[in-house]
Design a protein around this motif. Structure first.
Motif, PDB file in Angstrom:
ATOM      1  N   PHE A  70       0.838  -1.187   0.000  1.00  0.00           N
ATOM      2  CA  PHE A  70       0.000   0.000   0.000  1.00  0.00           C
ATOM      3  C   PHE A  70       0.878   1.244   0.000  1.00  0.00           C
ATOM      4  N   LEU A  71       0.493   2.217  -0.819  1.00  0.00           N
ATOM      5  CA  LEU A  71       1.299   3.425  -0.973  1.00  0.00           C
ATOM      6  C   LEU A  71       1.090   4.412   0.167  1.00  0.00           C
ATOM      7  N   GLY A  72      -0.051   4.334   0.825  1.00  0.00           N
ATOM      8  CA  GLY A  72      -0.333   5.222   1.941  1.00  0.00           C
ATOM      9  C   GLY A  72      -0.703   4.423   3.171  1.00  0.00           C
ATOM     10  N   ALA A  73      -0.682   5.079   4.316  1.00  0.00           N
ATOM     11  CA  ALA A  73      -0.976   4.380   5.560  1.00  0.00           C
ATOM     12  C   ALA A  73      -2.382   4.689   6.072  1.00  0.00           C
ATOM     13  N   SER A  74      -3.000   5.755   5.575  1.00  0.00           N
ATOM     14  CA  SER A  74      -4.318   6.117   6.078  1.00  0.00           C
ATOM     15  C   SER A  74      -5.392   5.221   5.479  1.00  0.00           C
ATOM     16  N   GLU A  75      -6.531   5.185   6.129  1.00  0.00           N
ATOM     17  CA  GLU A  75      -7.644   4.366   5.645  1.00  0.00           C
ATOM     18  C   GLU A  75      -8.089   4.839   4.259  1.00  0.00           C
ATOM     19  N   ASN A  76      -8.121   6.155   4.063  1.00  0.00           N
ATOM     20  CA  ASN A  76      -8.544   6.712   2.775  1.00  0.00           C
ATOM     21  C   ASN A  76      -7.583   6.312   1.658  1.00  0.00           C
ATOM     22  N   ALA A  77      -6.294   6.332   1.910  1.00  0.00           N
ATOM     23  CA  ALA A  77      -5.303   5.957   0.895  1.00  0.00           C
ATOM     24  C   ALA A  77      -5.446   4.488   0.510  1.00  0.00           C
ATOM     25  N   VAL A  78      -5.667   3.636   1.495  1.00  0.00           N
ATOM     26  CA  VAL A  78      -5.833   2.206   1.215  1.00  0.00           C
ATOM     27  C   VAL A  78      -7.108   1.972   0.421  1.00  0.00           C
ATOM     28  N   ARG A  79      -8.194   2.645   0.807  1.00  0.00           N
ATOM     29  CA  ARG A  79      -9.458   2.504   0.068  1.00  0.00           C
ATOM     30  C   ARG A  79      -9.298   2.925  -1.385  1.00  0.00           C
ATOM     31  N   ILE A  80      -8.676   4.074  -1.606  1.00  0.00           N
ATOM     32  CA  ILE A  80      -8.500   4.576  -2.973  1.00  0.00           C
ATOM     33  C   ILE A  80      -7.672   3.599  -3.789  1.00  0.00           C
ATOM     34  N   GLN A  81      -6.594   3.083  -3.231  1.00  0.00           N
ATOM     35  CA  GLN A  81      -5.739   2.152  -3.968  1.00  0.00           C
ATOM     36  C   GLN A  81      -6.483   0.862  -4.295  1.00  0.00           C
ATOM     37  N   VAL A  82      -7.274   0.346  -3.365  1.00  0.00           N
ATOM     38  CA  VAL A  82      -8.042  -0.874  -3.622  1.00  0.00           C
ATOM     39  C   VAL A  82      -9.106  -0.599  -4.683  1.00  0.00           C
ATOM     40  N   PHE A  83      -9.803   0.536  -4.594  1.00  0.00           N
ATOM     41  CA  PHE A  83     -10.843   0.860  -5.580  1.00  0.00           C
ATOM     42  C   PHE A  83     -10.260   1.043  -6.971  1.00  0.00           C
ATOM     43  N   VAL A  84      -9.120   1.718  -7.075  1.00  0.00           N
ATOM     44  CA  VAL A  84      -8.489   1.910  -8.384  1.00  0.00           C
ATOM     45  C   VAL A  84      -8.065   0.568  -8.973  1.00  0.00           C
ATOM     46  N   ALA A  85      -7.485  -0.295  -8.159  1.00  0.00           N
ATOM     47  CA  ALA A  85      -7.082  -1.615  -8.642  1.00  0.00           C
ATOM     48  C   ALA A  85      -8.297  -2.452  -9.037  1.00  0.00           C
ATOM     49  N   LEU A  86      -9.377  -2.340  -8.283  1.00  0.00           N
ATOM     50  CA  LEU A  86     -10.597  -3.078  -8.603  1.00  0.00           C
ATOM     51  C   LEU A  86     -11.219  -2.579  -9.906  1.00  0.00           C
ATOM     52  N   ILE A  87     -11.228  -1.266 -10.120  1.00  0.00           N
ATOM     53  CA  ILE A  87     -11.752  -0.698 -11.374  1.00  0.00           C
ATOM     54  C   ILE A  87     -10.897  -1.156 -12.551  1.00  0.00           C
ATOM     55  N   ALA A  88      -9.581  -1.127 -12.388  1.00  0.00           N
ATOM     56  CA  ALA A  88      -8.696  -1.576 -13.469  1.00  0.00           C
ATOM     57  C   ALA A  88      -8.934  -3.052 -13.771  1.00  0.00           C
TER      58      ALA A  88
END
Length: 146
Positions: A70-88
């Motif tokens: 994960f590129l960030g440690a905050s909950e929001n950063a993890v959510r965004i990274q998971v959502f972007v990967a899921l969309i891709a």
């Protein structure tokens, strides 16, 4: 702790624990240890079942979304990274469904990764790109003697 470890280490968890045995759908028995001495066994078994679904979801994420770290440690950063990967992932699967030449998802993902900057149709990804036409009015540079 096992006897060989008990002599050299102190017990990190000295509080009393409770063992609950749960029979899952396959008929297998699972032993759960908990420090919650008051909750009913059914409630603890249900919590474990929900937690196991979360573990299976994260296993699926690791296998399919290819998130190395994960590129960030905050909950929001993890959510965004998971959502972007899921969309891709969903876009890649939708693109794969439109063609019939490449059956394996991994092979299709490799082809897309190799040709991501080329303007070509999905069906043409497996074929080598066409060679550009040479203009006779232009000089050509050949690095290898002919």
């Amino acid at each position: 702790l096992p006897q060989r470890m008990a002599r050299s280490r102190r017990n990190p968890f000295a509080d009393p624990v409770r063992e609950i045995t749960v029979r899952i759908a396959t008929g297998k028995l699972i032993r759960l240890l908990t420090n919650d001495l008051d909750a009913p066994a059914e409630e603890i078994a249900d919590l474990y079942k929900e937690r196991w679904q979360i573990e299976l979801f994260f296993k699926w994420i690791k296998q399919n979304l290819k998130i190395r770290h994960f590129l960030g440690a905050s909950e929001n950063a993890v959510r965004i990274q998971v959502f972007v990967a899921l969309i891709a992932y969903l876009l890649l699967r939708a693109a794969q469904a439109t063609q019939k030449t490449v059956r394996q998802p991994l092979a299709f993902a490799r082809l897309v990764r190799l040709n991501i900057m080329h303007r070509r149709s999905i069906d043409a990804l497996k074929n080598s790109p066409p060679q550009p036409k040479q203009d006779d009015r232009q000089m050509s540079l050949s690095l290898y003697p002919v």
